[in-house]
Design an enzyme around this catalytic site. Structure first.
Site, PDB file in Angstrom:
ATOM      1  N   LYS A  73       0.839  -1.205   0.000  1.00 30.96           N
ATOM      2  CA  LYS A  73       0.000   0.000   0.000  1.00 30.96           C
ATOM      3  C   LYS A  73       0.880   1.265   0.000  1.00 30.96           C
ATOM      4  O   LYS A  73       2.098   1.180   0.036  1.00 30.96           O
ATOM      5  CB  LYS A  73      -0.937  -0.016   1.211  1.00 30.96           C
ATOM      6  CG  LYS A  73      -1.800  -1.269   1.291  1.00 30.96           C
ATOM      7  CD  LYS A  73      -2.844  -1.357   0.190  1.00 30.96           C
ATOM      8  CE  LYS A  73      -3.386  -2.750   0.076  1.00 30.96           C
ATOM      9  NZ  LYS A  73      -4.795  -2.920   0.117  1.00 30.96           N
TER      10      LYS A  73
HETATM   11  C1  PLP Z   1      -5.684  -4.011   0.580  1.00 29.67           C
HETATM   12  C2  PLP Z   1      -7.120  -3.722   0.623  1.00 29.67           C
HETATM   13  C3  PLP Z   1      -7.921  -4.097   1.725  1.00 29.67           C
HETATM   14  C4  PLP Z   1      -7.455  -5.020   2.801  1.00 29.67           C
HETATM   15  O1  PLP Z   1      -6.375  -4.667   3.523  1.00 29.67           O
HETATM   16  P1  PLP Z   1      -5.492  -5.766   4.276  1.00 29.67           P
HETATM   17  O2  PLP Z   1      -4.646  -4.910   5.151  1.00 29.67           O
HETATM   18  O3  PLP Z   1      -4.723  -6.500   3.252  1.00 29.67           O
HETATM   19  O4  PLP Z   1      -6.395  -6.637   5.058  1.00 29.67           O
HETATM   20  C5  PLP Z   1      -9.240  -3.704   1.725  1.00 29.67           C
HETATM   21  N1  PLP Z   1      -9.764  -3.004   0.723  1.00 29.67           N
HETATM   22  C6  PLP Z   1      -9.054  -2.644  -0.352  1.00 29.67           C
HETATM   23  C7  PLP Z   1      -9.720  -1.863  -1.442  1.00 29.67           C
HETATM   24  C8  PLP Z   1      -7.716  -3.016  -0.450  1.00 29.67           C
HETATM   25  O5  PLP Z   1      -7.006  -2.683  -1.539  1.00 29.67           O
END
Ligand code: PLP
Length: 476
Positions: free
Chosen positions: A294
């Site tokens: 991210k």
């Molecule tokens: C990455 C992501 C999540 C989930 O996050 P995690 O930390 O991997 O559980 C939820 N929604 C979206 C749109 C994402 O890209």
């Protein structure tokens, strides 16, 4: 023979024990086996070969020729290309030999992508704070970095409360729990998102309603939200997809009109804005992810943001086993352990300190890609001028002709470049398709979208090379 080769070679008269020492000391799990009295290579031996031989009863004192592999791949020094490695998965290193099979050196095989689609960048105080948290012995979910990270992130987005969580999925789950959403309730989600968004709705026993996305912004369509509302609708989860902010003006208007909760899923858009206000500050409870790919990361991690003290308290209750704040080991609700550790938060604080810098290099990278790809027939750049919205760059994203997409992905894969396809629409997966309300645009765009490598160490030359290759495929 070069010094670095020493840790890779043994003699065919060596014992298995000696060879294991060679392999153990080296960087690769392999040794080249040479003739006793020359540099002629006769075989290779891996730790796997030895393990299998030992299981078959061979002794450590036996000589290596009992388990070495003679049918090994090699490269002649004048060969321009690497030998065919079909059926030889796992080969990481190949000996280079002369006409008489004398060992001259080696070449490494880059079987996996060496240009990943995303990777974290730790150029600031990450290691310093992590070490500090570690040495403090506050390694679990209490500690100064947790408090600091929550405070800093809430301030950054402009909300009163921040509650750190174990990841982005648990943040959404907690938001739904805190809002009291459950069985019999409907929750509207976009068709293009990561599965965590809809999964959290299913965790609480509510019914997801999948709606279509906007043709231009790629985010959940306000018109489709409006059409999908029923008396059972309780909440909307707009997802700021690929760094683009949703139309929060329209979405909040709809929510007010129908008395619905809004949970922003900001996992892909840290720092994006709508009319000068950062995402994560519009909805009732808003969720972020700090997964490794991210915008900023804590390894695994997430955050709920809210301006409502009652919601904040309920999120804290649910994330910590449902345990009462006033009476220890008295549990008020069936809770969860969804806590972030102080170690993760320490990394998060360091990342957040450099938020502007991180967003800036991401932006510069997109600028660079877009400069190469603009005005190319068959390529549509992600829109950067949606009215009122300021997108950030998570993964650089473009649309290509759907007939060309697979060729692009494959062509680049051969070059070691990881190009990602857009998310598969939720409505196309067996486990979710019963929840679809509308998916016309999402079905189309999902076959066209690609995400390009968005990593800090990508040079201008590499961006140019990647674009050249894409354009070549697109225009043939
Ligand atoms: C990455 C992501 C999540 C989930 O996050 P995690 O930390 O991997 O559980 C939820 N929604 C979206 C749109 C994402 O890209």
């Amino acid at each position: 023979m070069k010094k670095e080769m020493e840790s890779l070679i043994c003699r065919e008269t060596d014992s298995i024990r000696q060879v294991m020492q060679v392999i153990g000391a080296g960087r690769k799990k392999i040794a080249f086996v040479l003739e006793a009295n020359s540099d002629k290579i006769v075989a290779t031996v891996t730790d796997g070969d030895i393990r299998r031989a030992l299981l078959n009863g061979i002794e450590m004192t036996d000589s290596v020729d009992k388990c070495m592999y003679k049918n090994f791949v090699f490269k002649k020094k004048d060969d321009a290309v690497m030998p065919d490695l079909t059926g030889r998965s796992g080969v990481e290193i190949i000996p280079v030999v002369d006409e008489d099979m004398m060992l001259l050196g080696y070449e490494e095989v880059y079987e996996n992508s060496y240009v990943p689609v995303a990777s974290p960048q730790f150029g600031g105080n990450e290691l310093k704070y992590l070490t500090d948290a570690f040495l403090s012995t506050w390694v679990s979910s209490t500690g100064e970095y947790i408090d600091k990270f929550e405070r800093m992130f809430a301030d950054y987005c402009g909300t009163k409360y921040g509650i750190a969580t174990s990841n982005g999925t648990t943040a959404i789950h907690l938001a739904l729990l805190a809002l009291g959403i459950g069985e019999g309730d409907e929750v509207i989600v976009p068709d293009i998102t990561f599965a965590a968004t809809i999964n959290a709705v299913l965790y609480v026993g509510a019914t997801p309603v999948i709606v279509d996305i906007e043709e231009d912004g790629w985010c959940i369509s306000p018109e489709e939200i409006r059409k999908a509302i029923t008396p059972k609708t309780k909440a909307i989860i707009p997802v700021h997809i690929y760094g683009q902010a949703c139309d929060m003006g329209q979405i909040m208007d709809i929510a007010r009109e129908y008395n619905l909760y809004v949970i922003e899923d900001c996992a892909e858009a840290h720092g994006a804005e709508y009319k000068g206000q950062r995402v994560g500050s519009f909805g009732h409870i808003n969720c972020f992810s700090f997964f490794g790919n991210k915008v900023i990361t804590t390894g695994e991690g997430g955050m709920c943001l809210t301006n409502d003290k009652e919601f904040a308290d309920r999120i804290r209750l649910y994330k910590d086993h449902g345990m009462s704040k006033n009476r220890r080991y008295y549990h008020e609700v069936v809770g969860y352990n969804y806590r972030m550790t102080n170690l993760q938060a320490a990394i998060g604080v360091a990342q957040l300190e450099r938020m502007d810098e991180i967003l800036a290099w991401r932006q510069a990278l997109e600028d660079s890609y877009f400069e190469h790809l603009q005005n190319v027939d068959g390529i549509v750049l992600q829109k950067r001028d949606m009215p009122g919205r300021k997108k950030i760059v998570w993964l650089v994203s473009v649309l290509v002709d759907s007939e060309k997409r697979e060729d692009i992905v494959q062509h680049m894969k051969e070059k070691g470049v990881d190009i990602r396809r857009f998310f598969i629409p939720l409505s196309e997966m067996d486990i979710y398709k019963e929840y679809v309300f509308s998916n016309e645009v999402s079905k189309k765009l999902s076959t066209q979208g690609i995400n390009l490598p968005t990593t800090f160490d990508l040079t201008e030359e590499m961006v140019s090379e990647i674009c050249k290759n894409i354009i070549q495929v697109v225009s043939c």
